[in-house]
Design a protein around this motif. Structure first.
Motif, PDB file in Angstrom:
ATOM      1  N   GLY A  19       0.847  -1.186   0.000  1.00  0.00           N
ATOM      2  CA  GLY A  19       0.000   0.000   0.000  1.00  0.00           C
ATOM      3  C   GLY A  19       0.884   1.238   0.000  1.00  0.00           C
TER       4      GLY A  19
ATOM      5  N   ASN B 295       1.529   5.556  -0.080  1.00  0.00           N
ATOM      6  CA  ASN B 295       0.985   6.778   0.518  1.00  0.00           C
ATOM      7  C   ASN B 295       0.135   7.590  -0.447  1.00  0.00           C
ATOM      8  N   ASP B 296       0.237   7.311  -1.747  1.00  0.00           N
ATOM      9  CA  ASP B 296      -0.623   8.003  -2.715  1.00  0.00           C
ATOM     10  C   ASP B 296      -1.933   7.255  -2.942  1.00  0.00           C
ATOM     11  N   GLY B 297      -2.168   6.158  -2.198  1.00  0.00           N
ATOM     12  CA  GLY B 297      -3.415   5.403  -2.289  1.00  0.00           C
ATOM     13  C   GLY B 297      -3.368   4.211  -3.224  1.00  0.00           C
TER      14      GLY B 297
ATOM     15  N   VAL C  39      -5.968   2.240  -7.532  1.00  0.00           N
ATOM     16  CA  VAL C  39      -6.043   3.216  -6.447  1.00  0.00           C
ATOM     17  C   VAL C  39      -7.162   2.800  -5.498  1.00  0.00           C
TER      18      VAL C  39
ATOM     19  N   PHE D 161      -7.505   4.355  -2.267  1.00  0.00           N
ATOM     20  CA  PHE D 161      -7.923   5.542  -1.513  1.00  0.00           C
ATOM     21  C   PHE D 161      -7.214   6.778  -2.054  1.00  0.00           C
ATOM     22  N   ASN D 162      -7.820   7.936  -1.835  1.00  0.00           N
ATOM     23  CA  ASN D 162      -7.173   9.204  -2.184  1.00  0.00           C
ATOM     24  C   ASN D 162      -6.218   9.648  -1.092  1.00  0.00           C
ATOM     25  N   SER D 163      -6.438   9.170   0.136  1.00  0.00           N
ATOM     26  CA  SER D 163      -5.660   9.639   1.282  1.00  0.00           C
ATOM     27  C   SER D 163      -4.512   8.715   1.670  1.00  0.00           C
ATOM     28  N   GLY D 164      -4.198   7.723   0.869  1.00  0.00           N
ATOM     29  CA  GLY D 164      -3.111   6.801   1.191  1.00  0.00           C
ATOM     30  C   GLY D 164      -3.632   5.520   1.822  1.00  0.00           C
ATOM     31  N   VAL D 165      -2.778   4.516   1.875  1.00  0.00           N
ATOM     32  CA  VAL D 165      -3.121   3.220   2.462  1.00  0.00           C
ATOM     33  C   VAL D 165      -2.370   3.092   3.786  1.00  0.00           C
TER      34      VAL D 165
ATOM     35  N   ASP E  96      -7.628   2.917   5.106  1.00  0.00           N
ATOM     36  CA  ASP E  96      -7.020   4.242   4.979  1.00  0.00           C
ATOM     37  C   ASP E  96      -6.842   4.856   6.365  1.00  0.00           C
TER      38      ASP E  96
END
Length: 105
Positions: A38, A40-42, A60, A62-66, A82
């Motif tokens: 995962g 950090n950029d999702g 992708v 998530f938009n907020s990172g994994v 997330d």
């Protein structure tokens, strides 16, 4: 980023090159043949550890990172969370979301 995989005696088995986002978390299949990463950029990536071979393309989650990630023993599902406590379950074959769970509000 680069992920280096070692055996239990400390011998390097493979070097997984990660281009793009920074690695946020990693999980291993129960047979230790695959790793799910995962970023950090999702984004989510799956690797076959022997030979450092990518399995399929990125997707992708998530938009907020994994923040945390795992893979089922049969390697057919990925479970990702997330930082906001949202959990998603994905089918590995088609990279499609099966279910989304909001754990805490």
């Amino acid at each position: 980023n680069s992920l280096r995989v070692f055996d239990y005696e400390g011998k390097r088995m493979s070097n997984l090159l990660e281009k793009g986002g920074k690695v946020g978390c990693i999980g291993f299949s129960s047979d230790c043949e695959a790793a799910v990463v995962g970023l950090n950029d999702g984004a989510v990536r799956i690797w076959k550890l022997e030979g450092a071979e990518r399995i399929g393309g990125d997707w992708v989650a998530f938009n907020s990172g994994v923040a945390d990630i795992g893979i089922t023993p049969d390697k057919t599902r990925v479970i990702a969370a997330d930082p906001n406590c949202k959990v998603k379950i994905y089918d590995v074959t088609n990279k499609k979301e099966i279910k989304e769970i909001e754990t805490f509000k």
